[in-house]
Design an enzyme around this catalytic site. Sequence first.
Site, PDB file in Angstrom:
ATOM      1  N   ARG A   1       8.400  -4.953   7.076  1.00  0.00           N
ATOM      2  CA  ARG A   1       9.141  -4.042   6.198  1.00  0.00           C
ATOM      3  C   ARG A   1      10.644  -4.314   6.225  1.00  0.00           C
ATOM      4  NH1 ARG A   1       7.820   0.680   3.985  1.00  0.00           N
ATOM      5  NH2 ARG A   1       5.775   0.588   4.984  1.00  0.00           N
TER       6      ARG A   1
ATOM      7  N   GLY B   1       0.557   0.793  13.201  1.00  0.00           N
ATOM      8  CA  GLY B   1      -0.286  -0.281  12.671  1.00  0.00           C
ATOM      9  C   GLY B   1      -0.928  -1.079  13.790  1.00  0.00           C
TER      10      GLY B   1
ATOM     11  N   MET C   1       3.667  -9.536   5.544  1.00  0.00           N
ATOM     12  CA  MET C   1       4.090  -8.235   6.071  1.00  0.00           C
ATOM     13  C   MET C   1       5.463  -8.308   6.748  1.00  0.00           C
ATOM     14  SD  MET C   1       0.796  -6.363   7.709  1.00  0.00           S
ATOM     15  CE  MET C   1      -0.215  -5.268   6.728  1.00  0.00           C
TER      16      MET C   1
ATOM     17  N   ARG D   1      -2.946  -8.447  10.722  1.00  0.00           N
ATOM     18  CA  ARG D   1      -2.877  -7.663  11.961  1.00  0.00           C
ATOM     19  C   ARG D   1      -4.255  -7.370  12.534  1.00  0.00           C
ATOM     20  NH1 ARG D   1      -1.002  -1.908   9.176  1.00  0.00           N
ATOM     21  NH2 ARG D   1      -3.103  -1.117   8.867  1.00  0.00           N
TER      22      ARG D   1
ATOM     23  N   ASP E   1       5.696  -6.749  13.526  1.00  0.00           N
ATOM     24  CA  ASP E   1       6.997  -6.945  12.876  1.00  0.00           C
ATOM     25  C   ASP E   1       8.034  -7.546  13.819  1.00  0.00           C
ATOM     26  OD1 ASP E   1       5.933  -5.915  10.618  1.00  0.00           O
ATOM     27  OD2 ASP E   1       7.037  -4.026  10.640  1.00  0.00           O
TER      28      ASP E   1
END
Lengths: 404, 404
Positions: free
Chosen positions: B185, B16, B183, B299, B141
Amino acid sequence: MGGVLKGNMLIAQSGGPTVVINQSLAGAVIEAKKHPQIENIYGALHGIKGILEEEFVDLKKEPVNNLKKVAQTPCCALGSVRKKPTEEECEKIFKIMQKYNIRYFFYIGGNDSAETAYILHQNAKKAGYEFKCFHIPKTIDNDLKENDHTPGYGSAAKFVAMAVMGDNLDNLSLPGIKVDVIMGRHAGFLVAATSLARIYKDDGPHLIYFPERPFIIDKFLQDVEEIYKKLGRCLICVSEGICDEKGNPIATKFIREVDAFGNVQLSGTGALGDFLAGIIKKELKAGRVRADTFGYLQRSFPGVYSEVDAKEAYEVGEFAVKCAVGKDMEGSVAIKRKETKKYSVYYQLVPLEKVAKETRSMPSKFINREGNDVTKAFLDYARPLVGKLPEIGRIKGYPVRKRK
Amino acid sequence: MGGVLKGNMLIAQSGGPTVVINQSLAGAVIEAKKHPQIENIYGALHGIKGILEEEFVDLKKEPVNNLKKVAQTPCCALGSVRKKPTEEECEKIFKIMQKYNIRYFFYIGGNDSAETAYILHQNAKKAGYEFKCFHIPKTIDNDLKENDHTPGYGSAAKFVAMAVMGDNLDNLSLPGIKVDVIMGRHAGFLVAATSLARIYKDDGPHLIYFPERPFIIDKFLQDVEEIYKKLGRCLICVSEGICDEKGNPIATKFIREVDAFGNVQLSGTGALGDFLAGIIKKELKAGRVRADTFGYLQRSFPGVYSEVDAKEAYEVGEFAVKCAVGKDMEGSVAIKRKETKKYSVYYQLVPLEKVAKETRSMPSKFINREGNDVTKAFLDYARPLVGKLPEIGRIKGYPVRKRK
């Protein structure tokens, strides 16, 4: 009318927020402080609701430097409301105006707010109460009549253009089909502004769909497939307000909630984007299909605003007060663009009812013949409202000869 | 190893995008240009995919001023890919490396990219091919092991903090219950950063939910109800990766698609937010309930970045090349924070496999006991990574006495 009308001022904000709506508040209050005939300056909290509940704050006491800081802060510093008063409530409001000796009233909002101001002014006229009543425009939808454009639009347009610039780069990085859902219930001005994101020839958005043209799903899929075959990716921007051939919003296929005005809830849900991504996935058998709904960020993101928009938002507030302390009794401030080569505007007071009744759509000259993109006329219209956008660099990408 | 290893360099980007990933590219390439043992500097398009297809560009020819412009542009200038090579593909890649006399390889990405680099380095070692292999970290992340934090995180954290600042003002203007889906995960670092949006005592987010704690719907509804009763509004930030007690993502209740790594698709859909808004509406009978999913803007949004993050992203790229032209054969660049009062960091090369295998979660000390907010320790950790946020003004709101 003769003589100077002395009394108190009341100001309030209504409808969906914008990033520059407090500029108008600051512009009006800072101007009002200069005029001795305006005795007290009250702000009603949450628009009409605050008036009905007599929830007022004293804005004359607000230090100018704090007002200037508030001006740069998004959303409604006085709070907002989505409420159109009933006839009974208008009567009540009118009594409250008399009780507080309110002689100057300013309502910052969209066409519904202009209508409220119009009704209040009519009531006062009937009762023979000297009451100056003004509407100060704001709406990211840019759909007010009589205006070249409205305060709030330029900044929201800048936000969506920047968001789509970034999303286009994301889509270049990881190619696929991407749907971005943009605010704008009846007017396509905001979704149209995503076209400003384009810098390089293959940049998205590759397709743009407006509430002003019927959204035919088969044609849409055909458009998407064509781009996807050519570029290996496709970035699509659709207005939340797109409608089918019968004029029914595509969103009503899966959303049932309606707001106080009987409008279907279009924002604050990802359903439309997910629906469109779903049919693309199913019908085009494309691999990576995603949808984003930009949501409330479009009207509230701090720090990203158009300088022209911020300036004009301040000035319409200031202008309304200048009219009010003059001989004008009522009106809505409209932004008119001069026919000069270099962008410039002037402000004009127009009758409240001219702005109150209906909203406007995108002129046809701004939409291409296929109904899936803007025209150069739109770009020329929108660029000065948005101002400078971030620079986007690309590697030159000198190819390397393959070795054997 | 003795002597200077002469040969070509290959660099690629994976996973990403982030807003600062091209800083690392520019940092590495500009540094590499200074070292004559690095003969050609190639960039592979779309990571591993470009290597397999021998789609290379010549980055040595790239003017430094263009690289600097690219550095400030979000997303992957070389294109990205979500692909972990098979054993067979690793063999093929290794042959391509030999064919092009690649002696220096840099892979910018998350832990999957570190793993790819690790496998390639192992293959080279077995074959006795002198091959320097480095991983340059990036991920919004913030979940890479061995790192205090990762490039990309600070800017994404700033974006979500700003977005929630704006959304909190929107929610103050038009009170109701709002869910924002962020966002992340497996790690809650990004959703945790929404806490930086708070300035005034009643500011949201009022509740924050992390993938690290089980998401119990009844408890969630109870939390929301409590805030809503107290403030008449409630702003909730949830990670897209929230899981039930059994560790199943809440999102799997309605999303089926999985990516190339077998991960459920969490981004690019508004389904989780809509689901949560739906149960709040149903169970709490609250009026205005909305959800926004911030999506790929987190992002990719241009112009909004953390200065510290941009600087560090550049420096980790530069540092990787410095290690490579020295005696190091392999490694992942890690950011370590100094134990000083004033924020400062240093970079350290750590073995690839230490970063490759697993990711990390938020430490328990960053999450409050109830599992619905951050701690002061998190705020102290995150503030220097994000830097300055926009000023938010509020009217002082001097009350006006009600008249009789």
